[in-house]
Write a protein that holds these residues in place. Structure first.
Motif, short mmCIF file in Angstrom:
data_model
loop_
_atom_site.label_atom_id
_atom_site.label_comp_id
_atom_site.label_asym_id
_atom_site.label_seq_id
_atom_site.Cartn_x
_atom_site.Cartn_y
_atom_site.Cartn_z
N ALA A 44 0.83 -1.20 0.00
CA ALA A 44 0.00 0.00 0.00
C ALA A 44 0.87 1.25 0.00
O ALA A 44 1.88 1.32 0.72
CB ALA A 44 -0.91 0.00 1.23
N TYR A 45 0.46 2.23 -0.80
CA TYR A 45 1.12 3.54 -0.85
C TYR A 45 0.03 4.59 -0.64
O TYR A 45 -0.94 4.62 -1.39
CB TYR A 45 1.85 3.72 -2.18
CG TYR A 45 3.05 2.81 -2.29
CD1 TYR A 45 4.32 3.24 -1.91
CD2 TYR A 45 2.90 1.50 -2.75
CE1 TYR A 45 5.42 2.38 -1.99
CE2 TYR A 45 4.00 0.64 -2.82
CZ TYR A 45 5.24 1.09 -2.44
OH TYR A 45 6.32 0.23 -2.49
N VAL A 46 0.22 5.41 0.38
CA VAL A 46 -0.91 6.22 0.86
C VAL A 46 -0.82 7.71 0.54
O VAL A 46 -1.31 8.55 1.29
CB VAL A 46 -1.14 5.98 2.37
CG1 VAL A 46 -1.54 4.54 2.61
CG2 VAL A 46 0.09 6.33 3.19
N GLY A 47 -0.21 8.04 -0.59
CA GLY A 47 -0.35 9.38 -1.11
C GLY A 47 0.75 10.35 -0.77
O GLY A 47 1.89 9.98 -0.48
N GLU A 48 0.39 11.61 -0.80
CA GLU A 48 1.36 12.68 -0.74
C GLU A 48 2.14 12.74 0.57
O GLU A 48 3.24 13.28 0.62
CB GLU A 48 0.66 14.02 -1.00
CG GLU A 48 0.09 14.13 -2.41
CD GLU A 48 -0.62 15.45 -2.66
OE1 GLU A 48 -0.82 16.21 -1.69
OE2 GLU A 48 -0.94 15.72 -3.84
N ALA A 167 1.83 -8.64 7.87
CA ALA A 167 2.16 -7.28 7.45
C ALA A 167 3.59 -6.97 7.86
O ALA A 167 4.06 -7.38 8.93
CB ALA A 167 1.21 -6.27 8.09
N GLY A 168 4.30 -6.25 7.00
CA GLY A 168 5.67 -5.87 7.31
C GLY A 168 6.09 -4.69 6.45
O GLY A 168 5.30 -4.16 5.65
N PRO A 169 7.32 -4.24 6.56
CA PRO A 169 7.81 -3.10 5.78
C PRO A 169 7.86 -3.42 4.29
O PRO A 169 8.06 -4.57 3.89
CB PRO A 169 9.22 -2.87 6.34
CG PRO A 169 9.23 -3.52 7.67
CD PRO A 169 8.32 -4.70 7.55
N LYS A 182 7.07 1.46 7.77
CA LYS A 182 5.64 1.26 7.96
C LYS A 182 5.24 -0.14 7.48
O LYS A 182 5.73 -0.62 6.46
CB LYS A 182 4.82 2.32 7.20
CG LYS A 182 4.95 3.73 7.75
CD LYS A 182 4.10 3.89 9.00
CE LYS A 182 4.15 5.33 9.52
NZ LYS A 182 3.45 6.26 8.62
N ASP A 183 4.33 -0.78 8.19
CA ASP A 183 3.88 -2.12 7.83
C ASP A 183 2.80 -2.07 6.75
O ASP A 183 1.64 -2.37 6.99
CB ASP A 183 3.36 -2.85 9.07
CG ASP A 183 4.47 -3.25 10.02
OD1 ASP A 183 5.63 -3.32 9.58
OD2 ASP A 183 4.17 -3.51 11.20
N TYR A 184 3.22 -1.72 5.54
CA TYR A 184 2.30 -1.55 4.43
C TYR A 184 2.47 -2.64 3.36
O TYR A 184 1.90 -2.54 2.28
CB TYR A 184 2.48 -0.18 3.78
CG TYR A 184 1.90 0.96 4.58
CD1 TYR A 184 0.94 0.77 5.56
CD2 TYR A 184 2.33 2.28 4.34
CE1 TYR A 184 0.42 1.82 6.28
CE2 TYR A 184 1.80 3.34 5.05
CZ TYR A 184 0.85 3.12 6.02
OH TYR A 184 0.33 4.16 6.74
N ARG A 185 3.26 -3.66 3.65
CA ARG A 185 3.41 -4.80 2.76
C ARG A 185 2.64 -5.97 3.37
O ARG A 185 2.79 -6.28 4.55
CB ARG A 185 4.88 -5.17 2.58
CG ARG A 185 5.14 -6.45 1.79
CD ARG A 185 6.64 -6.67 1.64
NE ARG A 185 6.94 -7.98 1.05
CZ ARG A 185 7.57 -8.97 1.69
NH1 ARG A 185 7.95 -8.81 2.95
NH2 ARG A 185 7.80 -10.11 1.10
N PHE A 186 1.83 -6.63 2.53
CA PHE A 186 0.96 -7.69 3.03
C PHE A 186 1.19 -8.95 2.21
O PHE A 186 1.23 -8.89 0.98
CB PHE A 186 -0.51 -7.26 2.96
CG PHE A 186 -0.77 -5.97 3.68
CD1 PHE A 186 -0.92 -5.95 5.06
CD2 PHE A 186 -0.83 -4.77 2.99
CE1 PHE A 186 -1.12 -4.77 5.73
CE2 PHE A 186 -1.04 -3.57 3.65
CZ PHE A 186 -1.18 -3.56 5.03
#
Length: 210
Positions: A44-48, A167-169, A182-186
């Protein structure tokens, strides 16, 4: 008004959508037939505000313009010689996306092996590898609504359910960025097609599915 397909990719946090994509079928309707597989890894990539995002700090270029489009659109980009695919999520002008990092092959596997020139777990255990295996080696579909594109997540096919999601980095992001850890890799825990999966951690019996 958003279609039902577009609604799937908005109105909830991007990490939640990224987890919900695990176990869904990604299909490319190519000239040599359908090829594709079950999604086993997303980021996940959460924008600006996300230091790892292509839109960090309000950065906006002709190259990344598709990231600002409608939910469910494709954002296809190139890193060195490798093509990657993000799915645009959230509302228009809110540049958030989900990178599809790995697939467990399910359709047209022989064609995928021919496209990639390799087989085994190395066939689709990375974002550039899976695009090569699918036969997508251009940005021609960049910006297209996925529900009408040749490359799409098939939401009509029953989802496979992961026994466990970890979930992990994220991988390959700027280690100095504020959001690097940030744990945005699933991932589907134990699936041998997950990128950088150690053989001792792989579940060769169930591949991590219920």
């Amino acid at each position: 008004m958003l279609s039902e397909y577009q609604k799937f990719f908005t109105a909830r946090p991007t990490p939640q959508i990224a987890k919900d994509l695990l176990g869904r079928l990604l299909v490319f309707h190519g000239r040599k037939g359908d090829v594709g597989g079950w999604i086993v890894e997303t980021e996940a990539y959460v924008g600006e505000q996300d230091s790892a995002s292509h839109a960090f700090g309000g950065r906006r270029t002709d190259y990344s313009e598709s990231l600002y489009g409608m939910p469910g659109n494709l954002y296809i980009y190139q890193i060195r010689s490798h093509y990657c695919v993000d799915i645009v999520v959230q509302d228009t002008e809110e540049p958030q996306g989900i990178l599809i990092r790995a697939l467990e092959p399910a359709l047209g596997i022989e064609q995928m092996i021919e496209n990639r020139g390799q087989d085994g777990f190395n066939l689709t255990n990375g974002p550039g590898k899976l695009m090569q295996a699918l036969g997508v080696q251009s940005r021609s579909m960049d910006g297209q609504p996925m529900e009408h594109a040749a490359l799409q997540v098939d939401l009509s096919t029953e989802r496979r359910i992961p026994a466990k999601i970890i979930a992990g980095p994220r991988i390959g992001v700027n280690a100095q960025g504020k959001d690097a850890l940030k744990d945005y890799r699933f991932i589907v825990a134990g699936n041998p097609y997950v990128s950088k999966m150690k053989r001792r951690d792989a579940d060769d019996l169930t591949h991590g599915w219920r």
